[in-house]
Design an enzyme around this catalytic site. Sequence first.
Site, PDB file in Angstrom:
ATOM      1  N   SER A 155       0.867  -1.182   0.000  1.00 35.77           N
ATOM      2  CA  SER A 155       0.000   0.000   0.000  1.00 35.77           C
ATOM      3  C   SER A 155       0.901   1.228   0.000  1.00 35.77           C
ATOM      4  O   SER A 155       2.106   1.133   0.273  1.00 35.77           O
ATOM      5  CB  SER A 155      -0.868  -0.016   1.262  1.00 35.77           C
ATOM      6  OG  SER A 155      -1.446   1.242   1.534  1.00 35.77           O
ATOM      7  N   TYR A 168      -1.947  -0.926  10.360  1.00 37.38           N
ATOM      8  CA  TYR A 168      -1.970  -1.199   8.925  1.00 37.38           C
ATOM      9  C   TYR A 168      -0.648  -0.747   8.292  1.00 37.38           C
ATOM     10  O   TYR A 168      -0.046  -1.452   7.481  1.00 37.38           O
ATOM     11  CB  TYR A 168      -3.156  -0.458   8.304  1.00 37.38           C
ATOM     12  CG  TYR A 168      -3.376  -0.684   6.822  1.00 37.38           C
ATOM     13  CD1 TYR A 168      -4.082  -1.791   6.373  1.00 37.38           C
ATOM     14  CD2 TYR A 168      -2.910   0.236   5.885  1.00 37.38           C
ATOM     15  CE1 TYR A 168      -4.304  -1.989   5.017  1.00 37.38           C
ATOM     16  CE2 TYR A 168      -3.126   0.054   4.531  1.00 37.38           C
ATOM     17  CZ  TYR A 168      -3.830  -1.063   4.098  1.00 37.38           C
ATOM     18  OH  TYR A 168      -4.038  -1.254   2.754  1.00 37.38           O
TER      19      TYR A 168
END
Length: 276
Positions: A155, A168
Amino acid sequence: MTSRLEGKIALITGAARGIGRAQAVRFAEEGADIIAIDVCASVETTVTPPASESDLAETVAQIEALGRKVESAVVDVRDLEALRSAVDSGVEALGGLDIVCATAGITSSDGALTMSETMWQTMLDVNLTGVWHTTTVAAPHLIARGGGSMTLTSSIAGLRGLVGVAHYTAAKHGVVGLMRSLAKELAPHNVRVNTVHPTNVDTPMIQNPLVRGKFRPDLENPSREEFAAAAMTMNMLAIPWIEPVDVANAALFLSSDEARYITSVALPVDAGSSSR
């Protein structure tokens, strides 16, 4: 003209929808047979609407409509032995393994100092350990094949810090570290390992009330259009998000012979977000 993945077999986790489905279908369009895996259930601490077995069945149907073979399984990537069994079974049925896309992942949100230990641990278990599990069970098959490619889905949070998603961000940074180590360890076996780093992708992972509310805390129930206006500020290009196929196309390139000498690369697919 020969398809880019003709004769190849690809393992894709998180294949029921979103980026995983886009990868599975896109790879099938280019001639690959597919091993499609998804948990097809909600995961604790997340609020994203879960994929279902009917979603996975739709992925299978789209692959078969392209004339390709597919083996599917409902498996949680946190369960190493169940994942190993499913992958081994798929490899036996299809005749080998050449490509891995470790795409299964979750999202949730809370402050770094206020989130529960369960929220932290669940994130790392799925988004980092689950990726390691996938590479662990797949690597022997790639080695037996004489080489191959792994693309791990990270990401923009694997390249920069983001507020409200420290768990995350830590997991996605961890995926990059895992990729770099695996690239070195597997290079003697002609296995290439890379990561892709999407900005926001137009999937249920962002198109839900929790994420929309984080971007528009000034509104009680922000619409898709109101969310888009705020999401636009993340990217250098004037778009709010990318499409799943954009990530699939990047993974397709990295998995193909066009990228035969590309390994240990972190490839942003982010409309300039990581450089903004």
